[in-house]
Design an enzyme around this catalytic site. Structure first.
Site, PDB file in Angstrom:
ATOM      1  N   LYS A 214       0.813  -1.222   0.000  1.00 11.52           N
ATOM      2  CA  LYS A 214       0.000   0.000   0.000  1.00 11.52           C
ATOM      3  C   LYS A 214       0.847   1.273   0.000  1.00 11.52           C
ATOM      4  O   LYS A 214       2.047   1.230   0.220  1.00 11.52           O
ATOM      5  CB  LYS A 214      -0.987  -0.033   1.167  1.00 11.52           C
ATOM      6  CG  LYS A 214      -2.172  -0.960   0.816  1.00 11.52           C
ATOM      7  CD  LYS A 214      -3.310  -0.893   1.776  1.00 11.52           C
ATOM      8  CE  LYS A 214      -4.456  -1.781   1.251  1.00 11.52           C
ATOM      9  NZ  LYS A 214      -5.436  -2.082   2.291  1.00 11.52           N
ATOM     10  N   ARG A 248      -3.542 -10.081   5.003  1.00 14.93           N
ATOM     11  CA  ARG A 248      -4.021 -10.086   3.606  1.00 14.93           C
ATOM     12  C   ARG A 248      -2.885  -9.565   2.731  1.00 14.93           C
ATOM     13  O   ARG A 248      -2.498  -8.396   2.858  1.00 14.93           O
ATOM     14  CB  ARG A 248      -5.251  -9.181   3.516  1.00 14.93           C
ATOM     15  CG  ARG A 248      -5.865  -9.092   2.134  1.00 14.93           C
ATOM     16  CD  ARG A 248      -7.019  -8.085   2.146  1.00 14.93           C
ATOM     17  NE  ARG A 248      -7.687  -8.009   0.858  1.00 14.93           N
ATOM     18  CZ  ARG A 248      -7.271  -7.267  -0.148  1.00 14.93           C
ATOM     19  NH1 ARG A 248      -6.202  -6.511  -0.018  1.00 14.93           N
ATOM     20  NH2 ARG A 248      -7.948  -7.261  -1.281  1.00 14.93           N
TER      21      ARG A 248
HETATM   22  N1  HH2 Z   1      -7.663  -3.534   0.985  1.00 15.32           N
HETATM   23  C1  HH2 Z   1      -8.034  -3.513  -0.311  1.00 15.32           C
HETATM   24  C2  HH2 Z   1      -9.143  -4.244  -0.728  1.00 15.32           C
HETATM   25  N2  HH2 Z   1      -9.842  -5.019   0.134  1.00 15.32           N
HETATM   26  N3  HH2 Z   1     -10.154  -5.869   2.304  1.00 15.32           N
HETATM   27  C3  HH2 Z   1      -9.780  -5.932   3.589  1.00 15.32           C
HETATM   28  N4  HH2 Z   1     -10.463  -6.700   4.457  1.00 15.32           N
HETATM   29  N5  HH2 Z   1      -8.707  -5.214   4.061  1.00 15.32           N
HETATM   30  C4  HH2 Z   1      -7.972  -4.404   3.248  1.00 15.32           C
HETATM   31  O1  HH2 Z   1      -7.016  -3.761   3.742  1.00 15.32           O
HETATM   32  C5  HH2 Z   1      -8.346  -4.312   1.868  1.00 15.32           C
HETATM   33  C6  HH2 Z   1      -9.467  -5.068   1.429  1.00 15.32           C
HETATM   34  C7  HH2 Z   1      -7.249  -2.719  -1.311  1.00 15.32           C
HETATM   35  O2  HH2 Z   1      -6.165  -3.451  -1.848  1.00 15.32           O
HETATM   36  P1  HH2 Z   1      -6.178  -4.339  -3.184  1.00 15.32           P
HETATM   37  O3  HH2 Z   1      -7.248  -5.352  -3.185  1.00 15.32           O
HETATM   38  O4  HH2 Z   1      -4.811  -4.877  -3.368  1.00 15.32           O
HETATM   39  O5  HH2 Z   1      -6.387  -3.317  -4.363  1.00 15.32           O
HETATM   40  P2  HH2 Z   1      -7.683  -2.814  -5.113  1.00 15.32           P
HETATM   41  O6  HH2 Z   1      -8.666  -2.378  -4.100  1.00 15.32           O
HETATM   42  O7  HH2 Z   1      -7.186  -1.682  -5.964  1.00 15.32           O
HETATM   43  O8  HH2 Z   1      -8.206  -3.964  -5.894  1.00 15.32           O
END
Ligand code: HH2
Length: 266
Positions: A214, A248
């Site tokens: 992040k 995660r």
């Molecule tokens: N962060 C993201 C998405 N979903 N769910 C939980 N429970 N906790 C988190 O910190 C979280 C989440 C954002 O990251 P990512 O899925 O890698 O990217 P994007 O939202 O751009 O798909």
């Protein structure tokens, strides 16, 4: 002992791996590789929460998820979590074998009786639930977020949301809470939350942390998204030491090795 949740984004626009796993066969191969590397759970998402990301319709989300879920069920033994804020997407995913609902809106959507829809669905289907804190909406959440005492405010919110889920019939041992690193928080907020995971854990629910790749690492260390592995590993180990129970992450193999090493030393 912490669990590792591998991220599978079936999206064209996720911040760290958008487009890479958009073809169902690529997403499935990626998910199987994560399972082999030691992931305990997979978090499948079809809508990016990236700041300013456009909203996706439920049909579009379902279209992206169904072929992946279809092929994954039966091929991997590990549990599948579904990262969505839409009840119709969640319901479909549960029918296709997902067992965890990861609702990044923190159960915000309520039905006519004033009950959180996702929690009711989790109770009905006997699914587990991740309750995450997010300030505002993805489109606007990073516009000058403010808190009195971020650790207390986020903790109060998560505890209330978990209690609301229990009131809907979700069993308390099927709930994890997540401060939502980077989701409506500035650098200071993110650092305060990561340094105070023990205070969140004291609320009585397992804490899930998603800090992998992040922007806080970019801000602190000046690193591009594809240069954040070591920083993400350090954060995962520090989170473990502070009491996180689920991590995660995008880089499952390296994280599993780092956590197992740390676990043998504590
Ligand atoms: N962060 C993201 C998405 N979903 N769910 C939980 N429970 N906790 C988190 O910190 C979280 C989440 C954002 O990251 P990512 O899925 O890698 O990217 P994007 O939202 O751009 O798909």
């Amino acid at each position: 002992i912490a669990l590792v949740m591998g991220v599978v984004n079936v999206t064209p626009d996720s911040f760290s791996d958008g487009r890479r796993w958009l073809r169902p066969e690529d997403a499935v191969a990626h998910a199987c590789a994560m399972a082999e590397e030691g992931a305990d759970l997979l978090d499948l998402g079809a809508e990016s929460t990236r700041t300013g990301a456009p909203r996706v319709s439920a049909e579009e989300e379902i279209d992206r998820l169904v072929p992946v879920l279809d092929q994954l069920t039966g091929r991997v033994e590990i549990h599948i979590s579904i990262d969505t804020s839409k009840p119709e997407v969640a319901r479909r995913a549960l029918e296709l074998g997902a067992v965890v609902l990861n609702d990044i809106t923190g159960l915000r959507l309520h039905d006519a009786e004033g009950q959180p829809v996702m929690a009711r669905l989790a109770a009905e289907k006997n699914a587990s639930l991740v309750v995450m804190h997010m300030l505002g909406e993805p489109a606007t959440m990073q516009q000058d977020p403010r808190y009195d005492d971020v650790v207390r405010v986020v903790g109060d919110y998560l505890e209330a949301a978990a209690e609301a889920a229990i009131a809907c019939g979700v069993s308390g041992d099927r709930i994890a809470i997540d401060p939502g690193i980077g989701l409506g928080k500035n650098l200071e907020h993110n650092l305060a939350l990561l340094r105070s995971i023990d205070r969140l854990a004291a609320r009585g629910y397992p804490v899930l942390i998603g800090a992998s790749r992040k922007s806080l690492f970019g801000k602190l260390l000046g690193l591009a998204v594809d240069e954040r592995l070591e920083a993400s590993l350090a954060a995962a180990v520090a989170a473990l030491l502070r009491g996180a129970r689920i991590l995660r992450v995008h880089d499952v193999g390296p994280t599993v090795r780092a956590l197992r090493m740390a676990e043998t030393l504590i």
